[in-house]
Design an enzyme around this catalytic site. Sequence first.
Site, short mmCIF file in Angstrom:
data_model
loop_
_atom_site.label_atom_id
_atom_site.label_comp_id
_atom_site.label_asym_id
_atom_site.label_seq_id
_atom_site.Cartn_x
_atom_site.Cartn_y
_atom_site.Cartn_z
CG ASP A 115 -0.91 0.32 6.92
OD1 ASP A 115 -0.13 0.77 5.97
OD2 ASP A 115 -1.11 1.05 7.79
CD GLU A 168 1.28 9.19 6.02
OE1 GLU A 168 0.74 8.33 6.13
OE2 GLU A 168 1.77 9.18 4.78
CG HIS A 169 1.56 10.01 11.70
ND1 HIS A 169 1.96 8.95 12.79
CD2 HIS A 169 2.79 10.14 10.80
CE1 HIS A 169 3.12 8.33 12.31
NE2 HIS A 169 3.63 9.09 11.52
CG ASN A 202 10.40 -3.03 14.19
OD1 ASN A 202 9.26 -2.92 14.19
ND2 ASN A 202 11.11 -4.16 13.78
CE LYS A 203 4.17 0.72 11.41
NZ LYS A 203 2.91 0.61 11.51
CG ASP A 246 -4.48 5.80 10.56
OD1 ASP A 246 -3.53 6.57 11.49
OD2 ASP A 246 -4.27 4.82 9.96
NE ARG A 266 -0.65 -1.87 3.03
CZ ARG A 266 0.02 -2.57 3.98
NH1 ARG A 266 0.16 -3.90 3.45
NH2 ARG A 266 0.68 -2.39 4.78
C1 GLA Z 1 1.57 3.49 9.88
C2 GLA Z 1 -0.02 2.84 10.43
C3 GLA Z 1 -0.92 3.47 9.91
C4 GLA Z 1 -0.84 5.07 9.85
C5 GLA Z 1 0.52 5.48 9.31
C6 GLA Z 1 0.82 7.02 9.26
O1 GLA Z 1 1.63 3.08 8.45
O2 GLA Z 1 -0.04 1.56 10.35
O3 GLA Z 1 -2.24 3.30 10.70
O4 GLA Z 1 -1.27 5.56 11.28
O5 GLA Z 1 1.59 4.83 9.84
O6 GLA Z 1 -0.30 7.57 8.61
#
Ligand code: GLA
Length: 409
Positions: A141, A49-50, A184-185, A52, A43
Site C-alpha cells: 500500500d 494477494e498476501h 480491522n487488521k 508482498d 489503492r
Molecule cells: C494488506 C497489507 C498489504 C498486503 C495485503 C494483502 O493490505 O497492508 O501489505 O499484504 O494486505 O495482499
Amino acid sequence: MAGDSPSVLPVQLVEQPRLQKLKEMFISKFGSAPKFYARAPGRVNLIGEHIDYCGYAVLPMAIEQDILIAVEPVQTQVVQLANTNSSYLDFSTSVNNIQINKTKPQWHNYFLCGLKGIQVELAEICTKSEHYIGTEGGGMDQSISFLAEEGTAKLIEFSPLRATDVRLPSGATFVIANSCVEMNKAATSHYNIRVMECRLATKLLSKSKGLEWRKMLRLHDVQTKLGVSLEEMLTIVEEVLHPEPYSTEEICKCLGISLEELRSQILSQNMQDVSTFKLYQRAKHVYSEAARVLEFQKICSKAPANALQLLGELMKQSHISCREMYECSCPELDRLVDICLQFGAIGSRLTGAGWGGCTVSMVPTDKLNTFLKNVKKAYYQTDGQRLAVENNSLFATKPGRGALVFVEA
Ligand code: GLA
C-alpha cells in the site's frame, strides 16, 4: 523510480470543493488557515494477494478517490489532530512522548505512527510505520501510494523496492465494491497469523533443503536460494509439507528445536497462544499467486486479442486460492464476487487483506452501466445497512496519481 508528476501541486481552491470545505472546517476549528494540504490516494490491488510480505511482486494501482489532510506547522511541541467526521474525536499529544496503544486501535494512531516512523529514520518509512500499529504488512500500500502514476498500474517488486508500469488493455474498467464487512487488521490476529504461517513454512522448507533455515524469513528467499522456478517451488511444497495443520510440537520436531526456542526466537509476542498452523496451504497460495502476478504482467505487455479473458481468468483463480488455500475471504466477499461475475465481470476477486473489505472486478466498459445497476440491486438494495452506504461502496475507477502535497496558488 518515482514518476515525473510533481509531488507539490499549486491549486486554486475554488476549483477544488473538497479542499475548500476542508479549509473552512480547519479555520473554524483552529482559528487560522492551513499552510498546505496533503493527499494520499486509495489503492486497489489488481492481483497478488498476501505475497508482498513473502517477498513477491504485486500488481496494484492508486485510484482517484483519496484522503485529504489540511496542515498548519506550529511552533509548539504539541500535535493537534481533528477529523472532519465527528464520530472521530479530537486528539492532541506532545511530539516528545508519543504513546501508541496497540490493543486499542484509534483513528489518530495512524497519524502518530507516521510521526514515530519519521523519528526513527526516513527510509521506507511508511511500511515500517505501519508495523507500530501491530500489523506486519508487506509494504504494497505504501509503495503504490508513493510510486503511482496516472493511467498505469504498477508491478511493485521488493528488496530493493522498484516499480514498473503495467498498462492495462483497453476495453475494460475496474469496479470496486465494498462487501460492507469490516475487518480491522490491527485489532484482530488473522493477518499476523498468516505472516507467521508463511515464516514457519519458509523455515520448514529451508531445513528440508539443507539451507540455513534460521536466517530465512520469507518464502521468496527459499526460491532465490534454491534458484528454481515458482512451478518447481510448488512441487517442493507438495513433497515437503503436508495438508494437515501443524501443531507447535511437530514444528519443533521438524526444526529440531525446543518449544521455548520456538516461542522466543520465532513466534512473535501475540502468536504465543496459537496452537496450529496451516503451512502447506499458505505456501501453495503464495507461490501460485506470485506466478499469477507475473503472468498478469506478461499478458498486459503482450496484449493478445483475448487479453481481457486471460486476465479475468487469473483474477478468478486468485480469488479461489485466497478463499480455499489462504482462507482470507468471507461469505459476503464470495457472494459479491459471484454476483459480479454473474452480471458480466470478466474477472472478480477480493482485494487487499480480505476477511471483509472490497472486491475488484474487471468489467467490459460497454457493459459498465448495466453492471453497476444489477450489482446495486443484487447486493446493496437487498440489505438496509448496505443500502445506506451504497453510494461510496460501488464505483468504477481508473489508475490514479500518487500521494502529493497541495499548496494554495
Ligand atoms: C494488506 C497489507 C498489504 C498486503 C495485503 C494483502 O493490505 O497492508 O501489505 O499484504 O494486505 O495482499
